[in-house]
Design an enzyme around this catalytic site. Structure first.
Site, PDB file in Angstrom:
ATOM      1  N   ASP A  45       0.854  -1.178   0.000  1.00 60.39           N
ATOM      2  CA  ASP A  45       0.000   0.000   0.000  1.00 60.39           C
ATOM      3  C   ASP A  45       0.901   1.244   0.000  1.00 60.39           C
ATOM      4  OD1 ASP A  45      -2.266   1.645   0.126  1.00 60.39           O
ATOM      5  OD2 ASP A  45      -3.279   0.315   1.524  1.00 60.39           O
ATOM      6  N   GLU A  82     -10.504   6.340   4.699  1.00 60.01           N
ATOM      7  CA  GLU A  82      -9.502   5.716   5.564  1.00 60.01           C
ATOM      8  C   GLU A  82      -9.610   6.216   7.012  1.00 60.01           C
ATOM      9  OE1 GLU A  82      -5.705   4.819   3.707  1.00 60.01           O
ATOM     10  OE2 GLU A  82      -6.526   5.391   1.766  1.00 60.01           O
TER      11      GLU A  82
END
Length: 642
Positions: free
Chosen positions: A322, A529
């Site tokens: 990521d 997020e």
């Protein structure tokens, strides 16, 4: 003497032609050769610097031609909101990607880079793209069919597959061949800020929805080897990315990037199953999670990344980190970068999303390989996997894009598909104040005067949520093109019906206007997020006061736009009808389709709707299960007879 010289010159010229002819044939550039042979041929020609370059993914803002050529960069990405310019056209995107690609092709071996982007609910970074409902809404969709005159219903993976097909076309319209989707997390706590990226709290629904992968990539050919990545050649499909491996939806208290405390048996039974489905469908890449499993960061978990994903599950595509994922192996991030490089690459991550400080990563990894800290076999495994995906998808044969696909971006066909998805993603939670009362929905199209209220009624950005044009999303109606719920209502009602819009009316305004009924649209602001992590899960102000002011004075339907279940019980008694619309995207007309009875409500909750946050985490099957609306609940209606 002259005759001899001419003979010698001719002979030398012939030799040069023969040598040149032999040099022109490069096995790795021959599409007729097996992929394995092409990989082997190319890798034997590559230097260590060229191999490490293939393992690096950098942000487009630093991907200059000189950088691409000097460091042999293997991949480039657009981070959330990283675009060529405001309201950039398909042509601007194609020119951007091709400009970077031409630099890659000019290197010694001419290995094309692969450009990736987050396309998680349509091509969501791009202006005028079709924005589909987020996964939390798609998980509730159902398809209805008849078998031997028996009426049956199931979730609707075929709809999700069509969305994958449409998304692939729109991503390709901008010259991009790689999408960081789908998220196959199993969200077990709605306090998590990424819960809207998850199809369900039930892994079985998430498994069904992996059908988006053949939509994005194409159907895996019959008799394909287990774990082999597949992307149909041409310019209509993209490489997909199953994420985030593994357990990202199970963190304690839903805290993003936190620790998932669960036994191996629990991990395999809840969070792992969808990865089996993804790999069996030929998913090209898998992204590793920021989160930890029982205290061990996934970006350094060799047992799961190499031991389980690669060796046991036989995944043969490439594993990608990521954004700055290996930096976050340590706390604070980047505290011991050399150690993070060693543990991340050593764990089995093949491509590292750096995305800016790429020279530090390259220098560290080069040093570690040259000093036998990381074995050359690990580098070769990574590069082999990356090249396999590039060869399989035909990137060597067609590295440059053109504008032939541009008409797919935001096409009417795709918008109609998104509108269908909106209709099917709506869940009717209440329909009438009392169980014996007449159903409140569908609403009559013809009425003297109706009220539309709420902060989310005329706000396209709130409808779309996070990961829309920017990483965190935006409010307002200028971010892209689409239909707000207010405009959808105006489009649907009878021409004689007066539609009054007041975002947050007081009780006097409502009671004095003699409205026939009211439509109240409230919910959460956009987020993504960790910025979406919430311990209270409340509707944002002035939503609660709008509900109280309006529904206390006139019959009302409340539509909740949110990325997860939110606190609604305190207002339920005042509400005549309640609709969970999740984050429907640009096609708000789909909401009006159901409200006014052109279509019936069919959605069933794929998440448990709690009474209070004190109950969380609470999932179907738990001993303390006492929801406001249980998993699988949803009132169904039939289309109105107009």
């Amino acid at each position: 003497m002259g005759r001899l010289s001419r003979s010698v010159l001719g002979f030398l010229l012939l030799c040069c032609l023969i040598v040149a002819g032999e040099a022109e044939y490069l096995k790795y550039k021959d599409p007729k050769m097996p992929v394995g042979a092409r990989i082997k041929d190319l890798m034997k020609r590559m230097t260590l610097e060229e191999k490490i370059g293939q393992m690096v993914q950098i942000e487009r803002t630093v991907a200059t031609p000189d950088v691409m050529k000097q460091y042999f960069i293997g991949s480039v990405l657009s981070g959330g909101g990283s675009v060529p310019g405001p309201k950039a056209s398909a042509e601007a995107w194609v020119n951007l990607v091709n400009g970077i690609q031409k630099a890659s092709l000019s290197t010694r071996l001419g290995i094309p880079m692969i450009y990736g982007i987050d396309a998680v609910h349509g091509h969501n970074n791009v202006y005028n793209a079709t924005i589909f409902p987020h996964n939390v809404g798609l998980g509730v969709t159902r398809q209805v069919f008849f078998f031997l005159f028996i009426f049956e219903q199931t979730r609707d993976p075929q709809l999700v597959k069509k969305i994958g097909e449409a998304t692939a076309l729109e991503v390709r319209a901008t010259g991009i061949p790689y999408a960081f989707a789908p998220c196959i997390a199993v969200c077990r706590d709605p306090r998590w800020g990424r819960c809207y990226e998850s199809y369900s709290e039930d892994h079985r629904i998430v498994q069904l929805m992996t059908e988006i992968i053949p939509g994005l990539q194409g159907e895996l050919p019959a008799n394909s080897k287990k774990g082999v990545p597949f992307v149909a050649p041409g310019n209509t499909k993209v490489a997909a990315c199953a994420k985030h491996f593994v357990g990202d939806g199970g963190t304690t208290k839903g805290i993003d990037e936190n620790n998932t405390v669960i036994s191996m048996n629990g991990l395999l039974n809840i969070h792992m199953p969808a990865y089996y489905n993804a790999i069996s469908k030929g998913v090209a890449t898998v992204m590793v999670s920021y989160s930890s499993w029982n205290g061990k960061r996934m970006h350094s978990n060799q047992d799961l990344v190499t031991g389980f994903l690669k060796n046991k599950m036989k995944f043969r595509g490439f594993v990608i980190s990521d954004w700055q994922g290996i930096d976050r192996v340590t706390s604070p991030p980047h505290a011991n970068y050399s150690s993070s490089v060693q543990s991340g690459v050593g764990a089995g991550i093949d491509m590292i999303m750096v995305p800016f400080n790429f020279t530090e990563f390259i220098d560290d990894l080069t040093y570690q390989v040259k000093n036998n800290i990381i074995p050359m076999s690990r580098i070769d495994d990574a590069v082999r996997r990356i090249l396999r995906v590039k060869f399989v998808m035909g990137l060597f044969e067609k590295p440059l894009a053109d504008l032939s696909m541009a008409h797919h971006l935001g096409s009417q066909e795709h918008r109609e598909l998104a509108r269908e998805a909106v209709r099917k993603s709506l869940v009717l939670l209440k329909n009438g104040k009392y169980t014996t009362a007449k159903p409140f929905l569908p609403l009559p199209k013809k009425a003297p005067k109706i009220l539309v209220a709420g902060s989310h009624a005329d706000n396209l950005g709130y409808q779309c949520g996070g990961w829309t044009i920017t990483w965190q999303g935006l409010g307002g109606n200028d971010l892209t093109t689409g239909t707000t719920i207010l405009n959808a209502v105006k489009n649907t009602v009878d021409p004689t019906t007066q539609v009054v819009y007041n975002e947050n009316p007081d009780a006097n305004f409502v009671s004095s206007n003699k409205f026939s009924y009211a439509i109240v649209v409230v919910g959460e602001p956009p987020y993504a997020e960790m910025y979406g992590d919430s311990s209270n899960l409340t509707i944002s102000e002035p939503g609660p006061s709008t509900i109280n002011n309006v529904c206390g004075a006139v019959k009302c339907v409340v539509i909740v736009l949110s990325g997860r279940p939110v606190v609604i019980q305190p207002y339920l008694e005042k509400i005549d009808a309640l609709v969970a619309a999740w984050l429907p995207g640009t096609e708000g007309q789909g909401v009006a389709d159901n409200l006014f009875g052109d279509y019936g409500f069919t959605g069933k909750l794929a998440r448990t709707w709690f009474k209070t946050v004190d109950q969380l985490p609470m999932n179907v099957g738990d001993p303390h299960y006492d929801p406001l609306f249980p998993f699988g609940f949803g009132i169904t209606t039939k289309p109105a007879k107009n």
